[in-house]
Design a protein around this motif. Structure first.
Motif, PDB file in Angstrom:
ATOM      1  N   LYS A  13     -26.217 -34.013  75.073  1.00 20.87           N
ATOM      2  CA  LYS A  13     -27.171 -34.174  75.580  1.00 20.87           C
ATOM      3  C   LYS A  13     -28.574 -33.830  75.152  1.00 20.87           C
ATOM      4  O   LYS A  13     -28.489 -33.191  74.059  1.00 20.87           O
ATOM      5  N   GLN A 126     -35.333 -44.778  73.738  1.00 22.35           N
ATOM      6  CA  GLN A 126     -34.423 -45.607  73.707  1.00 22.35           C
ATOM      7  C   GLN A 126     -33.524 -45.508  72.611  1.00 22.35           C
ATOM      8  O   GLN A 126     -32.135 -45.489  72.599  1.00 22.35           O
ATOM      9  N   ASN A 129     -31.543 -41.909  72.797  1.00 20.24           N
ATOM     10  CA  ASN A 129     -30.615 -41.883  73.891  1.00 20.24           C
ATOM     11  C   ASN A 129     -29.211 -42.621  73.079  1.00 20.24           C
ATOM     12  O   ASN A 129     -28.088 -42.414  73.743  1.00 20.24           O
ATOM     13  N   SER A 133     -27.802 -38.254  74.910  1.00 21.98           N
ATOM     14  CA  SER A 133     -27.826 -38.626  76.353  1.00 21.98           C
ATOM     15  C   SER A 133     -29.067 -38.139  76.889  1.00 21.98           C
ATOM     16  O   SER A 133     -29.384 -36.796  76.910  1.00 21.98           O
ATOM     17  N   ILE A 134     -30.083 -38.961  77.604  1.00 23.74           N
ATOM     18  CA  ILE A 134     -31.150 -38.577  77.992  1.00 23.74           C
ATOM     19  C   ILE A 134     -30.847 -38.109  79.606  1.00 23.74           C
ATOM     20  O   ILE A 134     -31.530 -37.135  80.106  1.00 23.74           O
ATOM     21  N   GLU A 135     -29.996 -38.552  80.176  1.00 20.71           N
ATOM     22  CA  GLU A 135     -29.456 -38.176  81.431  1.00 20.71           C
ATOM     23  C   GLU A 135     -28.928 -36.993  81.673  1.00 20.71           C
ATOM     24  O   GLU A 135     -28.238 -36.463  80.697  1.00 20.71           O
TER      25      GLU A 135
END
Length: 135
Positions: A13, A126, A129, A133-135
């Motif tokens: 992450k 972008q 990511n 992971s950006i989420e």
């Protein structure tokens, strides 16, 4: 040295990630830090490749490296070659203001990706990511 491309799903992450920024332009560093701020990343800064190598020898647990190509003392191309001797898996993103310097050779040299300056935040996130992971 060949470029390292991750084909596996991204499990790390961005939130709380440890990022090494190797950049001699203070305004660029401030911009990058601002982009990472919402993700609570731990940012370590070196203003040349030699200092970056010293940090990487002392502290080897970086999740990503953003590396300027044109720096004093030790440029980005020399730095990435040395980094890859110690760390083969860490994603390394080349940063450059000179588009002519960047082509597939940068990826062959050991960079995973490259971003051209001025860096657009959306493009940078972008690219990041793909590895964190950006989420």
């Amino acid at each position: 040295m060949n470029a390292i491309h991750h084909n596996e799903p991204n499990h790390k992450k961005l939130k709380g990630a440890k990022i090494l920024i190797v950049e001699d332009d203070y305004l660029a560093v401030m911009f990058l830090e601002k982009v990472f701020e919402p993700y609570e990343c731990v940012i370590i800064h070196a203003n040349n490749g030699k200092k970056a190598m010293d940090l990487l020898i002392e502290e080897s647990s970086f999740d990503m490296i953003l590396l300027d190509l044109n720096m004093p003392i030790m440029n980005g191309y020399d730095t990435v070659k040395e980094v890859r001797k110690l760390h083969t898996e860490v994603p390394i993103i080349a940063l450059t203001g000179n588009v002519k310097l960047v082509d597939d050779d940068a990826l062959v040299e050991g960079f995973n990706e490259y971003l051209t300056k001025p860096i657009k935040e959306s493009k940078m996130l972008q690219v990041i990511n793909k590895y964190l992971s950006i989420e």
